[in-house]
Design a protein around this motif. Structure first.
Motif, PDB file in Angstrom:
ATOM      1  N   HIS A   1      43.767  33.051  34.139  1.00  0.00           N
ATOM      2  CA  HIS A   1      43.297  31.765  33.200  1.00  0.00           C
ATOM      3  C   HIS A   1      43.108  30.491  34.254  1.00  0.00           C
ATOM      4  O   HIS A   1      43.166  29.556  33.827  1.00  0.00           O
ATOM      5  CB  HIS A   1      44.530  31.418  32.447  1.00  0.00           C
ATOM      6  CG  HIS A   1      44.782  32.641  31.405  1.00  0.00           C
ATOM      7  ND1 HIS A   1      43.636  32.961  30.564  1.00  0.00           N
ATOM      8  CD2 HIS A   1      45.906  33.030  30.932  1.00  0.00           C
ATOM      9  CE1 HIS A   1      44.331  33.933  29.615  1.00  0.00           C
ATOM     10  NE2 HIS A   1      45.581  34.038  29.916  1.00  0.00           N
ATOM     11  N   ASP A   2      42.759  30.797  35.531  1.00  0.00           N
ATOM     12  CA  ASP A   2      42.604  29.515  36.621  1.00  0.00           C
ATOM     13  C   ASP A   2      41.467  29.972  37.266  1.00  0.00           C
ATOM     14  O   ASP A   2      41.560  31.064  37.959  1.00  0.00           O
ATOM     15  CB  ASP A   2      43.774  29.314  37.276  1.00  0.00           C
ATOM     16  CG  ASP A   2      43.448  28.061  37.911  1.00  0.00           C
ATOM     17  OD1 ASP A   2      42.541  27.478  38.403  1.00  0.00           O
ATOM     18  OD2 ASP A   2      44.670  27.102  38.034  1.00  0.00           O
ATOM     19  N   GLU A   3      40.539  29.306  37.609  1.00  0.00           N
ATOM     20  CA  GLU A   3      39.246  29.901  38.497  1.00  0.00           C
ATOM     21  C   GLU A   3      39.569  29.387  39.822  1.00  0.00           C
ATOM     22  O   GLU A   3      38.835  29.943  40.449  1.00  0.00           O
ATOM     23  CB  GLU A   3      38.093  28.954  37.985  1.00  0.00           C
ATOM     24  CG  GLU A   3      38.369  27.450  38.135  1.00  0.00           C
ATOM     25  CD  GLU A   3      37.023  26.557  37.964  1.00  0.00           C
ATOM     26  OE1 GLU A   3      36.806  25.388  37.884  1.00  0.00           O
ATOM     27  OE2 GLU A   3      36.004  27.228  37.421  1.00  0.00           O
ATOM     28  N   HIS A   4      40.700  28.814  40.249  1.00  0.00           N
ATOM     29  CA  HIS A   4      41.139  28.547  41.717  1.00  0.00           C
ATOM     30  C   HIS A   4      42.036  29.451  42.132  1.00  0.00           C
ATOM     31  O   HIS A   4      42.844  30.310  41.403  1.00  0.00           O
ATOM     32  CB  HIS A   4      41.665  27.279  41.811  1.00  0.00           C
ATOM     33  CG  HIS A   4      40.739  26.102  41.228  1.00  0.00           C
ATOM     34  ND1 HIS A   4      40.953  25.191  40.093  1.00  0.00           N
ATOM     35  CD2 HIS A   4      39.527  25.689  41.541  1.00  0.00           C
ATOM     36  CE1 HIS A   4      40.095  24.550  39.900  1.00  0.00           C
ATOM     37  NE2 HIS A   4      39.107  24.792  40.625  1.00  0.00           N
TER      38      HIS A   4
ATOM     39  N   GLU B   1      53.656  28.299  33.226  1.00  0.00           N
ATOM     40  CA  GLU B   1      52.733  28.625  32.474  1.00  0.00           C
ATOM     41  C   GLU B   1      52.923  30.025  31.520  1.00  0.00           C
ATOM     42  O   GLU B   1      52.355  29.950  30.346  1.00  0.00           O
ATOM     43  CB  GLU B   1      51.201  28.741  33.187  1.00  0.00           C
ATOM     44  CG  GLU B   1      50.022  28.793  32.334  1.00  0.00           C
ATOM     45  CD  GLU B   1      49.638  27.443  31.953  1.00  0.00           C
ATOM     46  OE1 GLU B   1      48.386  27.317  31.322  1.00  0.00           O
ATOM     47  OE2 GLU B   1      49.923  26.317  32.549  1.00  0.00           O
TER      48      GLU B   1
ATOM     49  N   CYS C   1      48.430  25.813  41.526  1.00  0.00           N
ATOM     50  CA  CYS C   1      47.305  25.513  41.756  1.00  0.00           C
ATOM     51  C   CYS C   1      46.940  24.199  42.405  1.00  0.00           C
ATOM     52  O   CYS C   1      47.455  23.159  41.992  1.00  0.00           O
ATOM     53  CB  CYS C   1      46.296  25.262  40.696  1.00  0.00           C
ATOM     54  SG  CYS C   1      44.648  25.136  40.794  1.00  0.00           S
TER      55      CYS C   1
ATOM     56  N   CYS D   1      44.326  21.639  38.282  1.00  0.00           N
ATOM     57  CA  CYS D   1      44.684  22.257  37.143  1.00  0.00           C
ATOM     58  C   CYS D   1      46.160  22.076  36.601  1.00  0.00           C
ATOM     59  O   CYS D   1      46.521  22.566  35.498  1.00  0.00           O
ATOM     60  CB  CYS D   1      44.390  23.805  37.240  1.00  0.00           C
ATOM     61  SG  CYS D   1      42.585  23.973  37.707  1.00  0.00           S
TER      62      CYS D   1
ATOM     63  N   VAL E   1      48.421  23.878  37.039  1.00  0.00           N
ATOM     64  CA  VAL E   1      49.045  25.481  36.733  1.00  0.00           C
ATOM     65  C   VAL E   1      50.261  26.017  37.624  1.00  0.00           C
ATOM     66  O   VAL E   1      50.063  25.620  38.863  1.00  0.00           O
ATOM     67  CB  VAL E   1      48.043  26.675  36.933  1.00  0.00           C
ATOM     68  CG1 VAL E   1      48.839  27.857  36.786  1.00  0.00           C
ATOM     69  CG2 VAL E   1      46.969  26.378  35.749  1.00  0.00           C
TER      70      VAL E   1
END
Length: 470
Positions: free
Chosen positions: A354-357, A373, A388, A392, A394
């Motif tokens: 759920h995170d692009e990084h 999370e 993150c 974000c 996260v």
């Protein structure tokens, strides 16, 4: 297994042991009366006489002063040696160095440090140095002959054999190989696209996803290997074991879930492992992560490099997880930081679906959001968490992101519990997370355990359910 420092034979169930000196003797050797004199030309040109009292003399062979062992002396030469040190080998091969090392009665006037315990060597006394003239490797006598370093074989007079390197794969054509572990199909080299991340696609060697970089993918099935894992040596020496280890692995057959990594204690069946093939210690195995970690270990949570300085049978308290086990240790003054293999091999950088990084492993750092999370419970920064570093915010518990069973291959692992077959399956078979048949909570981890028609969230729930079913 430890050996008696008097007779150099394997110890029995009960023996005398001094942990500060790593000194062990059989009961029979302790009770046996020593010879009044010995003549041992390899050690000294004169006859050596038994010193009649227990005292703290410094042994010329090992530089130790412990008085639990008898001393032999040559008064005219001021030569002193422990009875146990008379049997020290002259030429040996240890797991921590690629060359043979030989005993030297003293060192030159340079500053020498033991490459095993990392402490200074007293130049006046004996120790081991490298056979290779261009190498400056040195070690204390007792450090070099520890049972977790040396295989117990004196190689004096034995010609050195060149061990042939078995390549892990055969190159078929440009970018296409045939790997030893997957001989039925060919593998093609591919590049992982940054945004194309699938957490269910696991490298069959280390059982971790392909986050970025090159990987080999089977041209006919779902077999995947990181490029780094595909190039792993088939035979290695490891600092914590005296014998050569062999890489074993396969795909397509259900693996029995019963063996643990000897370093980190994670269950490692279903993944590639390095095993000792020598009779008597076939239970020793290392997963890929523990086998490829090296010293000095640079750990983000500590300012100094860490080393494997532990002696056999010695366990220390890990400064992170607080378990007593084999550790990497800080050798700086007044610093007792220690890190176990389990904590040392946790990935530093991972992906989250759920995170692009990329997420990074953090210890003790402040974070804007102090809850996980995934499970929505609070995070203790001292215990470690993933975050993150972008915008974000996260944050995730280590177990929530990686799971409770880090290196189990879902779909290709099973084990038996009270006569029932337990299948280890990926937790992506349903539209929603299933309910555990024992604790009645949602199965939030990456793996579930299936027994007949029942689904369980962890191995503990499997065991508890089986116990109550008896």
């Amino acid at each position: 297994m430890e050996k008696c420092y008097c007779c150099d034979k394997h110890l029995e169930d009960i023996f005398y042991y001094c942990s500060p000196c790593d000194f062990a003797m059989k009961i029979a050797c302790v009770e046996k009366q020593p010879l009044l004199s010995v003549h041992h030309l390899k050690w000294h040109e004169h006859t050596l006489s038994l010193f009649p009292r227990h005292t703290s003399l410094t042994c010329d062979a090992c530089a130790l002063t412990h008085s639990t062992c008898h001393f032999y002396v040559c008064p005219p030469c001021d030569f002193v040696i422990h009875q146990s040190c008379i049997s020290l080998p002259r030429v040996i091969r240890i797991s921590r160095h690629p060359h043979r090392i030989s005993f030297t009665p003293s060192f030159d006037q340079r500053d020498w440090f033991c490459s095993i315990c990392r402490q200074k060597i007293d130049n006046r006394y004996g120790g081991y140095s490298c056979f290779n003239g261009s190498c400056s490797y040195a070690a204390h006598s007792r450090c070099a002959t520890q049972s977790n370093v040396w295989d117990g074989i004196d190689l004096e007079g034995v010609p050195e054999e060149i061990e042939e390197e078995n390549e892990p794969f055969v190159i078929i054509s440009n970018g296409i190989i045939q790997h030893f572990s997957h001989g039925q199909h060919h593998l093609r080299l591919e590049d992982s696209v940054w945004g194309d991340y699938d957490e269910s696609k696991l490298c069959q060697s280390c059982i971790t996803p392909v986050y970025f970089g090159n990987f080999y993918s089977c041209m006919q099935c779902k077999f995947i290997l990181h490029e780094k894992c595909a190039n792993l040596s088939r035979k290695i020496y490891h600092p914590i074991h005296p014998h050569m280890l062999t890489l074993v692995g396969g795909y397509g057959n259900v693996q029995i879930l019963k063996d643990c990594c000897s370093a980190c204690q994670w269950i490692c069946r279903g993944a590639f492992v390095y095993e000792c093939k020598k009779q008597g210690c076939r239970s020793f195995r290392l997963n890929v992560q523990c086998a490829t970690i090296s010293e000095p270990l640079v750990y983000k949570g500590h300012m100094h490099p860490l080393f494997l300085t532990s002696k056999p049978l010695e366990g220390r308290k890990c400064s992170v997880c607080e378990n007593y086990t084999m550790t990497f240790n800080c050798i700086e003054c007044a610093c007792d930081f220690a890190l176990c293999f389990r904590c040392a091999t946790i990935p530093q950088n991972v992906r989250y679906k759920h995170d692009e990084h990329m997420l990074t492993l953090s210890y003790g750092e402040e974070t804007i959001k102090n809850w996980c999370e995934a499970c929505e419970k609070s995070i203790n920064p001292k215990k470690g968490f993933y975050k993150c570093d972008e915008y974000c915010c996260v944050t995730l518990h280590i177990k929530c992101l990686l799971g409770n069973e880090l290196y189990i291959n879902p779909g290709y692992s099973s084990y038996a519990s009270n006569g029932e077959k337990v299948l280890v399956m990926p937790n992506n078979q349903h539209m929603s997370r299933p309910l555990c048949s024992h604790c009645k909570k949602r199965c939030l981890r990456k793996l579930v355990f299936k027994v007949s028609r029942f689904i369980f969230c962890c191995r503990n729930c499997v065991s508890d359910h089986m116990y109550l079913s008896l």
